[in-house]
Design an enzyme around this catalytic site. Structure first.
Site, PDB file in Angstrom:
ATOM      1  N   ARG A 181      -0.542  -9.475  13.105  1.00 56.59           N
ATOM      2  CA  ARG A 181      -1.097  -8.498  12.149  1.00 56.59           C
ATOM      3  C   ARG A 181      -1.852  -9.223  11.028  1.00 56.59           C
ATOM      4  O   ARG A 181      -2.904  -8.763  10.586  1.00 56.59           O
ATOM      5  CB  ARG A 181       0.026  -7.635  11.566  1.00 56.59           C
ATOM      6  CG  ARG A 181       0.551  -6.620  12.574  1.00 56.59           C
ATOM      7  CD  ARG A 181       1.883  -6.050  12.170  1.00 56.59           C
ATOM      8  NE  ARG A 181       1.847  -5.309  10.923  1.00 56.59           N
ATOM      9  CZ  ARG A 181       2.939  -4.918  10.264  1.00 56.59           C
ATOM     10  NH1 ARG A 181       4.139  -5.207  10.743  1.00 56.59           N
ATOM     11  NH2 ARG A 181       2.816  -4.258   9.143  1.00 56.59           N
TER      12      ARG A 181
ATOM     13  N   ARG B 159      10.763  -0.949  11.619  1.00 55.73           N
ATOM     14  CA  ARG B 159       9.604  -0.602  12.428  1.00 55.73           C
ATOM     15  C   ARG B 159       9.460  -1.524  13.641  1.00 55.73           C
ATOM     16  O   ARG B 159       9.824  -2.689  13.568  1.00 55.73           O
ATOM     17  CB  ARG B 159       8.325  -0.703  11.565  1.00 55.73           C
ATOM     18  CG  ARG B 159       8.050   0.561  10.808  1.00 55.73           C
ATOM     19  CD  ARG B 159       6.971   0.437   9.767  1.00 55.73           C
ATOM     20  NE  ARG B 159       5.789  -0.339  10.109  1.00 55.73           N
ATOM     21  CZ  ARG B 159       4.726  -0.453   9.316  1.00 55.73           C
ATOM     22  NH1 ARG B 159       4.707   0.175   8.142  1.00 55.73           N
ATOM     23  NH2 ARG B 159       3.700  -1.188   9.662  1.00 55.73           N
TER      24      ARG B 159
ATOM     25  N   ARG C 113      11.787  -5.444   5.616  1.00 61.94           N
ATOM     26  CA  ARG C 113      11.593  -4.029   5.236  1.00 61.94           C
ATOM     27  C   ARG C 113      12.431  -3.093   6.114  1.00 61.94           C
ATOM     28  O   ARG C 113      12.549  -3.269   7.319  1.00 61.94           O
ATOM     29  CB  ARG C 113      10.118  -3.663   5.401  1.00 61.94           C
ATOM     30  CG  ARG C 113       9.875  -2.164   5.244  1.00 61.94           C
ATOM     31  CD  ARG C 113       8.424  -1.812   5.230  1.00 61.94           C
ATOM     32  NE  ARG C 113       7.700  -2.404   6.336  1.00 61.94           N
ATOM     33  CZ  ARG C 113       6.379  -2.475   6.392  1.00 61.94           C
ATOM     34  NH1 ARG C 113       5.652  -2.017   5.401  1.00 61.94           N
ATOM     35  NH2 ARG C 113       5.793  -3.020   7.430  1.00 61.94           N
TER      36      ARG C 113
ATOM     37  N   LYS D 163       0.834  -1.213   0.000  1.00 63.92           N
ATOM     38  CA  LYS D 163       0.000   0.000   0.000  1.00 63.92           C
ATOM     39  C   LYS D 163       0.865   1.259   0.000  1.00 63.92           C
ATOM     40  O   LYS D 163       0.654   2.167  -0.795  1.00 63.92           O
ATOM     41  CB  LYS D 163      -0.940   0.002   1.224  1.00 63.92           C
ATOM     42  CG  LYS D 163      -1.871  -1.203   1.283  1.00 63.92           C
ATOM     43  CD  LYS D 163      -2.789  -1.140   2.491  1.00 63.92           C
ATOM     44  CE  LYS D 163      -2.097  -1.236   3.839  1.00 63.92           C
ATOM     45  NZ  LYS D 163      -1.412  -2.531   4.087  1.00 63.92           N
TER      46      LYS D 163
ATOM     47  N   ARG E 124     -10.120  -0.303   8.542  1.00 62.98           N
ATOM     48  CA  ARG E 124      -9.521  -1.599   8.811  1.00 62.98           C
ATOM     49  C   ARG E 124     -10.512  -2.574   9.421  1.00 62.98           C
ATOM     50  O   ARG E 124     -10.155  -3.692   9.739  1.00 62.98           O
ATOM     51  CB  ARG E 124      -8.382  -1.415   9.808  1.00 62.98           C
ATOM     52  CG  ARG E 124      -7.038  -1.580   9.168  1.00 62.98           C
ATOM     53  CD  ARG E 124      -6.030  -1.374  10.259  1.00 62.98           C
ATOM     54  NE  ARG E 124      -4.837  -2.092   9.969  1.00 62.98           N
ATOM     55  CZ  ARG E 124      -3.802  -1.547   9.340  1.00 62.98           C
ATOM     56  NH1 ARG E 124      -3.849  -0.338   8.878  1.00 62.98           N
ATOM     57  NH2 ARG E 124      -2.719  -2.272   9.163  1.00 62.98           N
TER      58      ARG E 124
HETATM   59  P1  AP5 Z   1       4.828  -1.592   1.897  1.00 57.49           P
HETATM   60  O1  AP5 Z   1       4.528  -0.754   0.692  1.00 57.49           O
HETATM   61  O2  AP5 Z   1       5.488  -0.942   3.041  1.00 57.49           O
HETATM   62  O3  AP5 Z   1       3.502  -2.360   2.339  1.00 57.49           O
HETATM   63  P2  AP5 Z   1       2.228  -1.863   3.148  1.00 57.49           P
HETATM   64  O4  AP5 Z   1       1.034  -2.513   2.516  1.00 57.49           O
HETATM   65  O5  AP5 Z   1       2.211  -0.375   3.266  1.00 57.49           O
HETATM   66  O6  AP5 Z   1       2.512  -2.587   4.516  1.00 57.49           O
HETATM   67  P3  AP5 Z   1       2.377  -2.068   6.001  1.00 57.49           P
HETATM   68  O7  AP5 Z   1       3.154  -3.013   6.849  1.00 57.49           O
HETATM   69  O8  AP5 Z   1       2.686  -0.606   6.104  1.00 57.49           O
HETATM   70  O9  AP5 Z   1       0.850  -2.288   6.221  1.00 57.49           O
HETATM   71  P4  AP5 Z   1       0.096  -2.285   7.513  1.00 57.49           P
HETATM   72  O10 AP5 Z   1      -1.288  -2.109   7.005  1.00 57.49           O
HETATM   73  O11 AP5 Z   1       0.312  -3.459   8.382  1.00 57.49           O
HETATM   74  O12 AP5 Z   1       0.748  -1.090   8.344  1.00 57.49           O
HETATM   75  P5  AP5 Z   1       0.200   0.331   8.821  1.00 57.49           P
HETATM   76  O13 AP5 Z   1       1.338   1.242   8.881  1.00 57.49           O
HETATM   77  O14 AP5 Z   1      -1.011   0.712   8.042  1.00 57.49           O
HETATM   78  O15 AP5 Z   1       5.685  -2.848   1.390  1.00 57.49           O
HETATM   79  C1  AP5 Z   1       6.125  -3.846   2.301  1.00 57.49           C
HETATM   80  C2  AP5 Z   1       7.507  -4.398   1.877  1.00 57.49           C
HETATM   81  O16 AP5 Z   1       7.367  -5.082   0.643  1.00 57.49           O
HETATM   82  C3  AP5 Z   1       8.585  -3.324   1.639  1.00 57.49           C
HETATM   83  O17 AP5 Z   1       9.830  -3.832   2.020  1.00 57.49           O
HETATM   84  C4  AP5 Z   1       8.512  -3.073   0.128  1.00 57.49           C
HETATM   85  O18 AP5 Z   1       9.748  -2.615  -0.366  1.00 57.49           O
HETATM   86  C5  AP5 Z   1       8.142  -4.468  -0.389  1.00 57.49           C
HETATM   87  N1  AP5 Z   1       7.295  -4.444  -1.576  1.00 57.49           N
HETATM   88  C6  AP5 Z   1       6.281  -3.599  -1.857  1.00 57.49           C
HETATM   89  N2  AP5 Z   1       5.697  -3.896  -3.025  1.00 57.49           N
HETATM   90  C7  AP5 Z   1       6.362  -4.999  -3.497  1.00 57.49           C
HETATM   91  C8  AP5 Z   1       6.223  -5.814  -4.665  1.00 57.49           C
HETATM   92  N3  AP5 Z   1       5.274  -5.525  -5.591  1.00 57.49           N
HETATM   93  N4  AP5 Z   1       7.073  -6.855  -4.827  1.00 57.49           N
HETATM   94  C9  AP5 Z   1       8.029  -7.123  -3.904  1.00 57.49           C
HETATM   95  N5  AP5 Z   1       8.213  -6.390  -2.776  1.00 57.49           N
HETATM   96  C10 AP5 Z   1       7.387  -5.348  -2.575  1.00 57.49           C
HETATM   97  O19 AP5 Z   1      -0.305  -0.010  10.285  1.00 57.49           O
HETATM   98  C11 AP5 Z   1       0.587  -0.354  11.308  1.00 57.49           C
HETATM   99  C12 AP5 Z   1      -0.171  -0.542  12.610  1.00 57.49           C
HETATM  100  O20 AP5 Z   1      -0.798   0.700  13.001  1.00 57.49           O
HETATM  101  C13 AP5 Z   1      -1.330  -1.551  12.583  1.00 57.49           C
HETATM  102  O21 AP5 Z   1      -0.889  -2.878  12.782  1.00 57.49           O
HETATM  103  C14 AP5 Z   1      -2.224  -1.037  13.713  1.00 57.49           C
HETATM  104  O22 AP5 Z   1      -1.714  -1.425  14.944  1.00 57.49           O
HETATM  105  C15 AP5 Z   1      -2.081   0.478  13.584  1.00 57.49           C
HETATM  106  N6  AP5 Z   1      -3.123   1.022  12.691  1.00 57.49           N
HETATM  107  C16 AP5 Z   1      -2.920   1.610  11.460  1.00 57.49           C
HETATM  108  N7  AP5 Z   1      -4.085   1.949  10.901  1.00 57.49           N
HETATM  109  C17 AP5 Z   1      -5.059   1.571  11.782  1.00 57.49           C
HETATM  110  C18 AP5 Z   1      -6.483   1.630  11.768  1.00 57.49           C
HETATM  111  N8  AP5 Z   1      -7.150   2.124  10.708  1.00 57.49           N
HETATM  112  N9  AP5 Z   1      -7.153   1.151  12.836  1.00 57.49           N
HETATM  113  C19 AP5 Z   1      -6.506   0.638  13.898  1.00 57.49           C
HETATM  114  N10 AP5 Z   1      -5.156   0.533  13.975  1.00 57.49           N
HETATM  115  C20 AP5 Z   1      -4.438   0.998  12.932  1.00 57.49           C
HETATM  116 MG    MG Z   2       2.352   0.995   4.850  1.00 59.25          MG
END
Ligand code: AP5
Ligand code: MG
Length: 204
Positions: free
Chosen positions: A162, A151, A121, A13, A87
């Site tokens: 997760r 992270r 990552r 994402k 989410r």
């Molecule tokens: P990346 O682009 O970073 O993936 P992402 O989908 O953004 O993954 P996240 O880990 O950020 O998602 P998340 O939803 O768990 O985290 P968030 O910060 O929202 O890519 C990942 C890796 O893959 C990288 O190394 C990249 O280089 C590689 N990659 C990307 N595309 C690729 C491809 N096509 N091929 C190969 N490699 C690739 O949330 C974190 C925490 O915050 C949650 O767990 C929760 O505790 C809290 N939180 C956030 N939002 C909420 C909410 N709405 N409600 C409640 N809690 C929340």
């Molecule tokens: Mg992200």
């Protein structure tokens, strides 16, 4: 255009959001990034969020909804892309009462590849650039020279939680937005530029 980026942890994402923001000039709103900002500043929200994020659990809805409402106001409620929100169904229903969403892009990946993607990552402290550790020759950002860090929630046992939370609470949103006629799924298993080419087809 108001967009939601849906997808499992590590689906890409954030990676795609950077490309969409650059090419379509849409404001990127990532609830995860906002929580990490609060954690760095050690605000009350940050300290509360850390206790959930470290365990791979969702931050309570009332806190998350508050930060989203502020971010949407800042964006003027127009031309934004939500990443990591909603989410669960409760958040989605609350969002329906706040703004109109045009498209929901679901980045579809095989959950088996995600643990390696996430645990490998690294993110830049300065510019937010994201890369897999195997592509980095040292701990320095290839874009801006900043320090790359891991992270707090990118450890294997946290990633397992997760993914469980995703399957139980977030994946049902695919059906929710399909029923609203807003869902477009793209194959997230290709290289990042290939995934973006699919997203371009959806966004036009
Ligand atoms: P990346 O682009 O970073 O993936 P992402 O989908 O953004 O993954 P996240 O880990 O950020 O998602 P998340 O939803 O768990 O985290 P968030 O910060 O929202 O890519 C990942 C890796 O893959 C990288 O190394 C990249 O280089 C590689 N990659 C990307 N595309 C690729 C491809 N096509 N091929 C190969 N490699 C690739 O949330 C974190 C925490 O915050 C949650 O767990 C929760 O505790 C809290 N939180 C956030 N939002 C909420 C909410 N709405 N409600 C409640 N809690 C929340
Ligand atoms: Mg992200």
């Amino acid at each position: 255009m108001n967009i939601i980026l849906l997808g499992a942890p590590g689906a890409g994402k954030g990676t795609q959001a950077l490309r969409i923001e650059e090419n379509y000039r849409i404001k990127h709103i990532s609830t995860g990034d906002i929580f990490r900002h609060h954690m760095r500043q050690q605000t009350d929200i940050g300290n509360l969020a850390r206790s959930y994020i470290k365990k791979g659990q969702l931050v309570p809805d009332e806190v998350t909804l508050k930060i989203v409402e502020i971010a949407l106001e800042d964006a003027g409620k127009i031309n934004f892309m939500l990443d990591g929100f909603p989410r669960n169904i409760n958040q989605a229903k609350a969002l329906d009462g706040l703004v109109a969403i045009d498209k929901v892009i679901n980045i579809d990946v095989d959950l088996k590849v995600l643990t390696d993607r996430i645990c490998g990552r690294r993110n830049c402290m300065e510019c937010g650039y994201t890369a897999h550790v195997s592509t980095l020759s040292d701990g320095v950002c290839p874009k801006c020279g900043g320090e790359m860090y891991q992270r707090v929630d990118d450890q294997e046992d946290t990633v397992r939680s997760r993914l469980e939370v995703y399957t139980a609470q977030t994946a049902p949103l695919i059906e929710y937005y399909e029923a609203q006629g807003k869902l477009a799924s793209v194959n997230g298993m290709g290289a990042p530029d290939e995934v973006f080419a699919e997203i371009r087809k959806v966004l036009g």
